[in-house]
Design a protein around this motif. Structure first.
Motif, PDB file in Angstrom:
ATOM      1  N   ALA A  33       0.834  -1.203   0.000  1.00 53.83           N
ATOM      2  CA  ALA A  33       0.000   0.000   0.000  1.00 53.83           C
ATOM      3  C   ALA A  33       0.868   1.252   0.000  1.00 53.83           C
ATOM      4  O   ALA A  33       0.557   2.245  -0.682  1.00 53.83           O
ATOM      5  CB  ALA A  33      -0.934  -0.004   1.206  1.00 53.83           C
ATOM      6  N   LYS A  59       1.080   4.129  -2.923  1.00 56.30           N
ATOM      7  CA  LYS A  59       0.839   5.539  -2.611  1.00 56.30           C
ATOM      8  C   LYS A  59       2.071   6.405  -2.879  1.00 56.30           C
ATOM      9  O   LYS A  59       1.996   7.429  -3.568  1.00 56.30           O
ATOM     10  CB  LYS A  59       0.430   5.679  -1.143  1.00 56.30           C
ATOM     11  CG  LYS A  59       0.199   7.121  -0.686  1.00 56.30           C
ATOM     12  CD  LYS A  59      -0.240   7.171   0.764  1.00 56.30           C
ATOM     13  CE  LYS A  59      -0.380   8.613   1.251  1.00 56.30           C
ATOM     14  NZ  LYS A  59      -1.377   9.367   0.473  1.00 56.30           N
ATOM     15  N   ASN A  60       3.220   6.002  -2.355  1.00 57.28           N
ATOM     16  CA  ASN A  60       4.405   6.858  -2.386  1.00 57.28           C
ATOM     17  C   ASN A  60       5.158   6.813  -3.705  1.00 57.28           C
ATOM     18  O   ASN A  60       5.819   7.787  -4.075  1.00 57.28           O
ATOM     19  CB  ASN A  60       5.351   6.478  -1.245  1.00 57.28           C
ATOM     20  CG  ASN A  60       4.717   6.670   0.112  1.00 57.28           C
ATOM     21  OD1 ASN A  60       3.843   7.518   0.282  1.00 57.28           O
ATOM     22  ND2 ASN A  60       5.150   5.876   1.082  1.00 57.28           N
ATOM     23  N   ASP A 102       1.406   7.259  -6.729  1.00 59.24           N
ATOM     24  CA  ASP A 102       0.256   8.139  -6.496  1.00 59.24           C
ATOM     25  C   ASP A 102      -1.063   7.375  -6.487  1.00 59.24           C
ATOM     26  O   ASP A 102      -2.092   7.870  -6.967  1.00 59.24           O
ATOM     27  CB  ASP A 102       0.200   9.244  -7.564  1.00 59.24           C
ATOM     28  CG  ASP A 102       1.347  10.238  -7.441  1.00 59.24           C
ATOM     29  OD1 ASP A 102       1.981  10.275  -6.371  1.00 59.24           O
ATOM     30  OD2 ASP A 102       1.595  10.972  -8.413  1.00 59.24           O
ATOM     31  N   ASP A 103      -1.037   6.174  -5.963  1.00 61.64           N
ATOM     32  CA  ASP A 103      -2.233   5.328  -5.861  1.00 61.64           C
ATOM     33  C   ASP A 103      -2.889   5.046  -7.209  1.00 61.64           C
ATOM     34  O   ASP A 103      -4.109   4.848  -7.294  1.00 61.64           O
ATOM     35  CB  ASP A 103      -3.262   5.942  -4.900  1.00 61.64           C
ATOM     36  CG  ASP A 103      -2.909   5.687  -3.442  1.00 61.64           C
ATOM     37  OD1 ASP A 103      -2.300   4.642  -3.154  1.00 61.64           O
ATOM     38  OD2 ASP A 103      -3.233   6.546  -2.596  1.00 61.64           O
ATOM     39  N   THR A 156      -2.648  -0.997  -7.753  1.00 57.80           N
ATOM     40  CA  THR A 156      -3.237  -1.671  -6.604  1.00 57.80           C
ATOM     41  C   THR A 156      -2.302  -2.787  -6.114  1.00 57.80           C
ATOM     42  O   THR A 156      -1.633  -3.438  -6.924  1.00 57.80           O
ATOM     43  CB  THR A 156      -4.607  -2.287  -6.949  1.00 57.80           C
ATOM     44  OG1 THR A 156      -4.458  -3.187  -8.064  1.00 57.80           O
ATOM     45  CG2 THR A 156      -5.592  -1.199  -7.326  1.00 57.80           C
TER      46      THR A 156
END
Length: 545
Positions: free
Chosen positions: A329, A333-334, A337-338, A341
């Motif tokens: 996760a 995200k990092n 940028d999401d 998955t």
């Protein structure tokens, strides 16, 4: 007419549940026509033009000389295959032929009558035989003849078509006799590696020059400048179901994502596909001038352990501890940028038999205490020193962010001491096979939409990346699931293979990605082709005036 035959219900069926320009002068008429000018079989002539930009490159237009996105997607539009996967579909349907299993080792294909190449030559069963045979015998190092192993003689030093592997009893019939049961071969007949070439045009023992290729597909290659641009025009003589909506297509090749992002942002091109960074996609989406279109994808990014060179990866406890520490996760995200998955199995979601085996074994998030216990119970001294490898441009600019994020997760646990190393793609492939890295990143897009395409290439005797992993139990299960005709039994075998992978950890899944394109508001049909096959179907795309 199709001859009567028994059709086998296969486990491979229904496997997927989820559902290029600065336009230079081209060799075309003033009205945009050219050698292939018309096209279309639905009563509406192809018209207009559009420009697609991409950072993908073409290794070879000849199907015997390539195994990459840029080449295959040109080939899908220029050549016919025996079968094809329609946009958003789960199963192959007839393209140049109607093919079906007689049994798990025999496939019979009946060609559509009246097929012709764009030069006017007839397309017959002899061309199909020639296409498969030359692909195997040329065995180009950049080609995909490896996918035809079930009709080859198995000799890597002198690869040829196996005796009796293909029969052509008449001009319209092709019969494949496989070396072993394979419930995925029908889908292989829909890939660009099985593109049908004209035996009177293509040499048997070498590749044809890029600008001389011809096919029988919906488009004709009108002009090509290596690394710069290509021009496709609708094929007047095409008679299949892929009726071109657009008459002329310009493809512009970019060496870097930045100018591609600028071009689509300024609407200097109509479509940008592969590859823009997550930051670029998010900024374009925020500006709202163009459409960021996201479709189901099957992209897979993962970290491979080197087991065969005597390093720390030979110890299963070390591999399991790293699998216990990865924070997918946080990587999503990092580093992205999401826009991706977390991947919790070697097989992506949506494929028959898929299960989240890594989550079942290690949980969905990191657990430092559990990782420490694994190493302590195995008597492994900490911190474990490893070299983590990545390639800085081949997988886009965010690969370095992922490498730094994962390295930090391992180091922050106190259980690993990590050195990061990188090399450009050509050198990187040599280095990781030589053992320069203990843990290294790779990416994967499927050749066919089947769970086995995420299993056999990775798990059988070191996989294509030659990491030294080998398991007799795994090899036996791979043979079983490939030949398995009972869907429930095959799903169970595929599940077992995922569980063993999570236990043995020859690789660590990282993330799954979507199929993303950016297009102006004038474009239609782009979103529909963004599916897990990653086939960019030019024939279904049009631009409004």
């Amino acid at each position: 007419m199709n001859r009567p035959r028994k059709v086998l219900t296969l486990a491979g069926a229904g496997v997927l549940m989820i559902g290029l320009a600065a336009c230079g002068e081209s060799k075309r008429d003033d009205d945009g026509g050219g050698s292939g000018g018309g096209g279309g079989t639905d009563g509406a002539a192809a018209s207009g033009s559009f420009t697609l930009g991409t950072t993908e490159s073409v290794t070879a237009m000849d199907p015997a000389g390539s195994y990459d996105f840029g080449s295959w997607n040109m080939q899908y539009n220029i050549f016919q295959q025996l079968m094809t996967i329609p946009a958003g579909a789960e199963e192959p349907v007839p393209d140049a032929a109607d093919c079906a299993y007689d049994d798990a080792k025999t496939i019979t294909c009946t060609l559509t009558e009246g097929l012709k190449f764009s030069n006017g030559n007839d397309l017959t069963s002899s061309d199909v035989l020639f296409s498969m045979q030359r692909n195997l015998e040329i065995a180009d190092p950049n080609g995909s003849s490896v996918l035809l192993g079930n009709i080859s003689n198995g000799d890597p030093e002198n690869q040829k078509l196996a005796d009796g592997a293909i029969e052509t009893p008449d001009d319209q019939t092709v019969v494949f006799h496989l070396n072993q049961p394979d419930t995925t071969f029908l889908k292989l007949l829909s890939t660009a590696t099985t593109s049908i070439v004209d035996e009177d045009t293509f040499p048997a023992d070498k590749l044809l020059e890029d600008d001389k290729i011809i096919g029988s597909g919906p488009y004709v290659l009108d002009e090509y400048k290596d690394g710069e641009s290509a021009v496709l025009v609708a094929n007047d003589g095409y008679s299949g179901d892929k009726a071109p909506k657009t008459k002329t297509i310009f493809v512009k090749y970019y060496n870097d994502p930045a100018p591609l992002r600028n071009a689509i942002g300024a609407e200097q091109i109509d479509i940008a596909w592969r590859t823009l960074s997550p930051t670029d996609l998010n900024s374009l989406e925020g500006e709202g001038k163009v459409d960021v279109l996201r479709g189901d994808g099957s992209e897979f990014r993962y970290w491979v352990w080197q087991l065969g060179k005597g390093g720390p990866g030979k110890d299963v406890a070390v591999r399991q501890a790293a699998a216990q520490l990865i924070d997918r996760a946080a990587i999503a995200k990092n580093a992205y940028d999401d826009t991706v998955t977390p991947a919790l199995s070697i097989v992506p979601p949506g494929f028959a038999g898929q299960k989240d085996s890594f989550a079942d074994k290690y949980g969905e998030g990191p657990d430092v205490a559990a990782a420490k216990k694994i190493l302590q119970d195995a008597g492994v001294a900490t911190p474990v020193k490893i070299t983590l490898g990545y390639t800085p441009t081949h997988y886009g600019p965010n690969a370095v962010d992922e490498a730094n994020e994962f390295a930090a997760q391992l180091k922050d646990s106190g259980l690993f001491e990590v050195e990061i190393a990188d090399a450009e793609w050509e050198e990187y492939q040599t280095l990781y096979k030589e053992g320069a890295y203990d843990l290294f990143i790779l990416g994967w897009y499927p050749d066919i939409l089947d769970a086995d395409n995420y299993l056999t290439p990775f798990l059988r005797d070191g996989g294509f990346f030659a990491n030294g992993y080998s398991s007799p139990e795994v090899n036996k299960l791979l043979d079983q699931e490939l030949g398995q005709t009972d869907e429930a039994a095959r799903d169970e075998e595929i599940g077992q293979l995922q569980d063993i992978t999570a236990e043995d950890v020859p690789l660590i899944p990282s993330w799954n990605g979507q199929n993303v394109a950016v297009a102006t508001s004038k474009m239609s049909g782009v979103e529909e082709t963004l599916d897990p096959t990653y086939i960019f179907r030019f024939w279904g795309i049009s631009k409004s005036e």
